[in-house]
Design an enzyme around this catalytic site. Structure first.
Site, PDB file in Angstrom:
ATOM      1  N   SER A 100      -3.286  -0.287  -2.653  1.00  0.00           N
ATOM      2  CA  SER A 100      -2.584  -1.471  -2.074  1.00  0.00           C
ATOM      3  C   SER A 100      -2.430  -2.730  -3.263  1.00  0.00           C
ATOM      4  CB  SER A 100      -3.658  -1.827  -0.877  1.00  0.00           C
ATOM      5  OG  SER A 100      -3.359  -0.974   0.172  1.00  0.00           O
ATOM      6  N   THR A 145     -10.204  -1.209   5.305  1.00  0.00           N
ATOM      7  CA  THR A 145     -10.077   0.079   5.222  1.00  0.00           C
ATOM      8  C   THR A 145     -11.366   0.887   5.569  1.00  0.00           C
ATOM      9  OG1 THR A 145      -8.894   2.129   4.423  1.00  0.00           O
ATOM     10  CG2 THR A 145      -9.950   0.721   2.715  1.00  0.00           C
ATOM     11  N   LYS A 168     -13.041  -0.812   9.612  1.00  0.00           N
ATOM     12  CA  LYS A 168     -12.081  -1.092  10.425  1.00  0.00           C
ATOM     13  C   LYS A 168     -12.688  -1.228  11.836  1.00  0.00           C
ATOM     14  CE  LYS A 168      -8.477   1.762   8.393  1.00  0.00           C
ATOM     15  NZ  LYS A 168      -7.138   2.304   8.783  1.00  0.00           N
ATOM     16  N   ASP A 186      -1.705  -0.161  11.264  1.00  0.00           N
ATOM     17  CA  ASP A 186      -1.389   1.475  11.019  1.00  0.00           C
ATOM     18  C   ASP A 186      -0.280   1.978  11.815  1.00  0.00           C
ATOM     19  OD1 ASP A 186      -3.131   1.521   8.922  1.00  0.00           O
ATOM     20  OD2 ASP A 186      -4.940   1.553  10.271  1.00  0.00           O
ATOM     21  N   ALA A 242      -6.209   7.272  12.308  1.00  0.00           N
ATOM     22  CA  ALA A 242      -4.884   7.279  12.073  1.00  0.00           C
ATOM     23  C   ALA A 242      -4.083   7.763  13.508  1.00  0.00           C
ATOM     24  CB  ALA A 242      -4.532   8.002  10.919  1.00  0.00           C
ATOM     25  N   TYR A 246      -0.385  11.762   1.710  1.00  0.00           N
ATOM     26  CA  TYR A 246       0.589  11.270   0.747  1.00  0.00           C
ATOM     27  C   TYR A 246       0.033  11.930  -0.783  1.00  0.00           C
ATOM     28  CZ  TYR A 246      -2.337   7.130   0.105  1.00  0.00           C
ATOM     29  OH  TYR A 246      -3.515   6.254   0.005  1.00  0.00           O
ATOM     30  N   GLY A 257       4.145  10.797   3.746  1.00  0.00           N
ATOM     31  CA  GLY A 257       3.171   9.945   4.052  1.00  0.00           C
ATOM     32  C   GLY A 257       3.064   8.467   3.313  1.00  0.00           C
TER      33      GLY A 257
END
Ligand code: ATR
Length: 267
Positions: free
Chosen positions: A10, A55, A59, A94, A122, A211, A232
């Protein structure tokens, strides 16, 4: 803020977007122990910081002391925080990030038959978002009770059923979209997959939220089956883009953010 946080992509993604738009902003990663989360958030506010991402594993706990919007409250987790004059607001980008990645690939959400495999955080966020937007969702998981629990919580917002993963072959036949929300196929266990080419069909769109590697075994198998695939990386980019919009009110450069993440992953 997260724990651990050192592998987060990020900072490079947001800092490149800030630079591209000539914004005088910076995005930094902080490792925060979950016990110190409240102090860290209040400290950030006191320092005049504009906003945060949260994260794993922070969360869910954030909802104890930050007011979340409707979707964050429904999901039960906050990943984006904004500091205002006298308040702190929480959001969850998300689910919408995943939804935008699907729409970007040409998927129409409403009335689409979507099979979600996995029942972690997720899967929960994505289920809420897609149910609210009219998809018909089947969620399956190795531990069936977790899928059934998500289906129960989401069912007040839309169409969803929860089952055990052993029903995969039955449900995939009628699915338009398959979303992998398990950790199967993630580095270093790159040979694992929830499905082989023979299990899939060419009318399917397959979205793997893993990913790393960029092309997971599931996506390779989906290509062999003639299915459309979504990486992803696009969920990572779009959840970040939605947070960026919340903080700045500006649409960020999606393509530049995606290329930055892809280059960082390749190197
Ligand atoms: P996140 O919060 O990022 O979604 P998570 O909570 O760790 O991640 O969830 C991981 C998911 O991968 C779970 O659905 C898990 O299944 P269980 O709930 O049964 O643990 C799933 N998963 C992990 N390893 C798996 C495996 N070998 N086979 C099937 N599912 C697996």
């Amino acid at each position: 803020m997260g724990d651990p946080i050192e592998h987060s992509l990020s900072p490079i993604m947001h800092n490149t977007a800030f630079k591209t738009l000539n914004l005088d902003c910076t995005y930094q990663a902080f490792r925060v122990n979950i016990e110190k989360l409240e102090v860290a958030i209040k400290g950030a506010q006191a320092l005049g910081i504009k906003g945060l991402n949260l994260t794993v594993p922070l969360k869910e706990k954030a909802l104890f002391f930050i007011e979340g919007d409707t979707i964050a409250q429904a999901i039960g987790a906050i990943n984006t925080v904004v500091f205002e004059e006298n308040s702190i607001k929480g959001y969850n980008t998300d689910g919408i990030g995943a939804q935008k990645a699907l729409i970007d690939a040409g998927v129409q959400i409403e009335k689409s038959n979507i099979l979600i495999v996995g029942a972690g955080g997720a899967a929960r966020a994505i289920s809420f978002q897609l149910a609210i937007n009219g998809a018909n969702i089947i969620i399956i998981n190795r531990t069936a009770e977790k899928a059934i629990k998500i289906a129960k919580d989401v069912s007040q917002f839309g169409n969803i059923e929860g089952h055990g993963i052993e029903n995969f072959k039955q449900f995939i036949q009628h699915a338009d979209v398959l979303i992998n929300c398990t950790t199967l196929g993630m580095y270093p266990r790159i040979n694992d997959t929830i499905a082989k080419a023979a299990d899939m069909h060419s009318n399917l769109t397959v979205f793997d939220i893993v990913y790393n590697p960029l092309k997971t075994n599931l996506l390779l198998e989906a290509e062999k089956a003639g299915a459309k695939t979504i990486s992803g990386v696009m969920m990572l980019v779009y959840q970040g883009a939605e947070a960026f919009k919340i903080w700045t009110g500006i649409d960020p450069p999606i393509k530049i953010m995606a290329n930055t993440v892809l280059e960082a992953l390749k190197s």
